[in-house]
Scaffold this active site. Structure first.
Site, PDB file in Angstrom:
ATOM      1  N   TYR A 196       4.657  -9.532   9.374  1.00 51.76           N
ATOM      2  CA  TYR A 196       6.101  -9.771   9.385  1.00 51.76           C
ATOM      3  C   TYR A 196       6.751  -9.297  10.680  1.00 51.76           C
ATOM      4  O   TYR A 196       7.970  -9.277  10.784  1.00 51.76           O
ATOM      5  CB  TYR A 196       6.778  -9.052   8.215  1.00 51.76           C
ATOM      6  CG  TYR A 196       6.551  -9.692   6.863  1.00 51.76           C
ATOM      7  CD1 TYR A 196       5.466 -10.546   6.635  1.00 51.76           C
ATOM      8  CD2 TYR A 196       7.409  -9.436   5.809  1.00 51.76           C
ATOM      9  CE1 TYR A 196       5.262 -11.115   5.396  1.00 51.76           C
ATOM     10  CE2 TYR A 196       7.208 -10.006   4.558  1.00 51.76           C
ATOM     11  CZ  TYR A 196       6.126 -10.839   4.357  1.00 51.76           C
ATOM     12  OH  TYR A 196       5.917 -11.408   3.124  1.00 51.76           O
TER      13      TYR A 196
ATOM     14  N   LYS B 251      -6.629  -4.296   2.557  1.00 55.36           N
ATOM     15  CA  LYS B 251      -7.752  -5.237   2.507  1.00 55.36           C
ATOM     16  C   LYS B 251      -8.683  -4.845   3.671  1.00 55.36           C
ATOM     17  O   LYS B 251      -9.040  -5.659   4.526  1.00 55.36           O
ATOM     18  CB  LYS B 251      -7.215  -6.672   2.643  1.00 55.36           C
ATOM     19  CG  LYS B 251      -8.217  -7.752   2.388  1.00 55.36           C
ATOM     20  CD  LYS B 251      -8.429  -8.071   0.928  1.00 55.36           C
ATOM     21  CE  LYS B 251      -9.546  -9.082   0.760  1.00 55.36           C
ATOM     22  NZ  LYS B 251      -9.936  -9.293  -0.636  1.00 55.36           N
TER      23      LYS B 251
ATOM     24  N   ASP C  73      -6.399  -7.278  -3.829  1.00 52.06           N
ATOM     25  CA  ASP C  73      -6.621  -8.261  -4.903  1.00 52.06           C
ATOM     26  C   ASP C  73      -6.955  -7.558  -6.215  1.00 52.06           C
ATOM     27  O   ASP C  73      -6.423  -7.872  -7.283  1.00 52.06           O
ATOM     28  CB  ASP C  73      -7.687  -9.306  -4.525  1.00 52.06           C
ATOM     29  CG  ASP C  73      -8.821  -8.733  -3.700  1.00 52.06           C
ATOM     30  OD1 ASP C  73      -8.807  -7.523  -3.411  1.00 52.06           O
ATOM     31  OD2 ASP C  73      -9.741  -9.487  -3.351  1.00 52.06           O
TER      32      ASP C  73
ATOM     33  N   ASP D  48       5.524  -6.617   0.078  1.00 52.31           N
ATOM     34  CA  ASP D  48       6.496  -7.624  -0.329  1.00 52.31           C
ATOM     35  C   ASP D  48       6.044  -8.290  -1.632  1.00 52.31           C
ATOM     36  O   ASP D  48       6.796  -8.398  -2.605  1.00 52.31           O
ATOM     37  CB  ASP D  48       6.608  -8.670   0.798  1.00 52.31           C
ATOM     38  CG  ASP D  48       7.769  -9.616   0.584  1.00 52.31           C
ATOM     39  OD1 ASP D  48       8.601  -9.358  -0.304  1.00 52.31           O
ATOM     40  OD2 ASP D  48       7.854 -10.618   1.311  1.00 52.31           O
TER      41      ASP D  48
END
Ligand code: NAD
Length: 362
Positions: A125, A192, A225, A249
């Site tokens: 972002y 991740k 995940d 987010d």
């Protein structure tokens, strides 16, 4: 009794109505607030050509604390998001989103009390993007091929994901400090790092290092995940989550969904010495001017604001009153009724009246 200067940004769409409801509820706690009421958004843009005039930002810099009602971001034209601009200009690096079950709200779970801490300034972002087909993009693709041997298709668009040691450290410290100050026992870093070793991997490495300074708070990490699946299956296992911008987010909306959605999801954007509190939801233009919108999320953001300025007792009192009105399910807006067409639903200002009456009675 000490008084506090607070900027109130009234926003647009349903903004002015829920801002007024919030202001009345906060005043009714008995805390003395000198409100600096400012406008920003669509109407101001039409009048002045700038949706966020400099004096609005200056006022927030002066008061250091603000409550902001939602502001519309026109899609594909007009102006850049005022929300993103405020976060950037005031360096509000931490987005705080508590997600808590309130009895009476229709939701999948009734025992959730989670806090999502999202990094607000970097990651995908950061706004560093290269458009497909442009010269700079082809140069970047060629440079990457030269440096790594990897070939990216020439017709690609590229977004850059910077994650730094300094910004990871300050967000993780924020999460641990918040945990300590609010009697929480565990921080979970979400990432991740198995795939993105040099960005998310760095975030995780820094989080592990910072955790050593907080031996009183448990620390663990989860791959994003797996985190999403666990949050849907057993959210009660988690306490404070800290995440880089993009996952933050997404996961904060997931958590808002777990406790009944946008109508009850408050938030704060917090920097080193400034903070802007706002609901997670937007300006819901279809309800603008109808006195129908649910003011709860912004009033709960006011609860966060009161805690932030050290008025914990007033914050607890206001939160208890909100919780009681929602539990009774009588003087609530349409979206908090079992049936959204229930004719006994009250309006925005009447729900605020009920919260104020309840506060006076407790
Ligand atoms: P939204 O949150 O405004 O609305 C989503 C859905 O929830 C709609 O059905 C809406 O009517 C309903 N809703 C939202 N708040 C409600 C409330 N308080 N009471 C009852 N119902 C409510 O999201 P959107 O439609 O995607 O966005 C509308 C505008 O708001 C866009 O211009 C968007 O950019 C802006 N926005 C602003 C902020 C902010 O100021 N922080 C955040 C999100 C979206």
């Amino acid at each position: 009794m000490a008084s506090h200067d607070v900027t109130l940004l009234t926003g647009d769409g349903i903004g002015p109505e829920i801002a007024e409801a919030t202001r009345r509820c906060i005043d009714a706690t008995g805390v003395t607030i000198n409100w600096h009421v400012k406008e920003a958004g669509l109407k101001v843009f039409e009048e002045t050509g700038d949706p966020l005039p400099p004096d609005v930002v200056d006022t927030i810099r002066k008061t250091k604390v603000a409550i902001k009602a939602p502001i519309t971001t026109p899609v594909g034209k007009g102006f850049r998001s005022v929300n993103v601009r405020l976060r950037k200009e005031l360096d509000l690096y931490a987005c705080l989103r508590p997600c808590k079950s309130y009895a009476g709200v229709n939701s999948k779970f009734d025992d959730i009390d989670l806090v999502v801490v999202r990094e607000n300034t970097e990651d995908l972002y950061a706004g560093i993007e290269f458009k497909e087909g442009e010269g700079a993009t082809h140069r970047l693709i060629d440079t990457i091929a030269e440096l790594t041997g990897d070939s990216i298709p020439q017709d690609s668009g590229i977004s850059i994901k910077p994650i730094s040691i300094q910004r990871s450290e300050r967000i993780v410290r924020f999460a641990f400090d918040y945990a300590r100050e609010n009697g929480r026992t565990k921080v979970t870093a979400v990432h991740k790092a198995n795939i993105m070793k040099y960005s998310d991997g760095l975030f995780l490495e820094v989080a592990r290092m910072v955790a050593k300074d907080y031996p009183d708070i448990e620390f663990e990490d989860r791959i994003v995940d797996n985190m999403c699946m666990q949050l849907v299956q057993k959210p009660q296992l988690y306490d404070v989550l800290v995440l880089p911008n993009l996952y933050g987010d997404i996961v904060s909306d997931l958590c808002a969904g777990l406790v009944g959605g946008l109508g009850v999801a408050p938030g704060g954007n917090i920097g080193r010495d400034m903070a802007v509190f706002e609901a997670t939801h937007g300006s819901a233009p279809k309800y603008a001017g109808t006195n129908k919108a649910n003011p709860t999320a912004l009033i709960l953001s006011g609860v966060l604001m009161l805690r932030h300025i050290g008025e914990r007792e007033a914050a607890d009192k206001l939160e208890r009153a909100i919780s009681s009105v929602i539990r009774e399910k009588r003087d609530v807006t349409f979206d908090l009724k079992e049936d959204r067409n229930d004719p006994t639903a009250v309006g925005t200002s009447e729900m605020a009246d009920a919260i104020i009456r309840t506060m006076e009675a407790i």
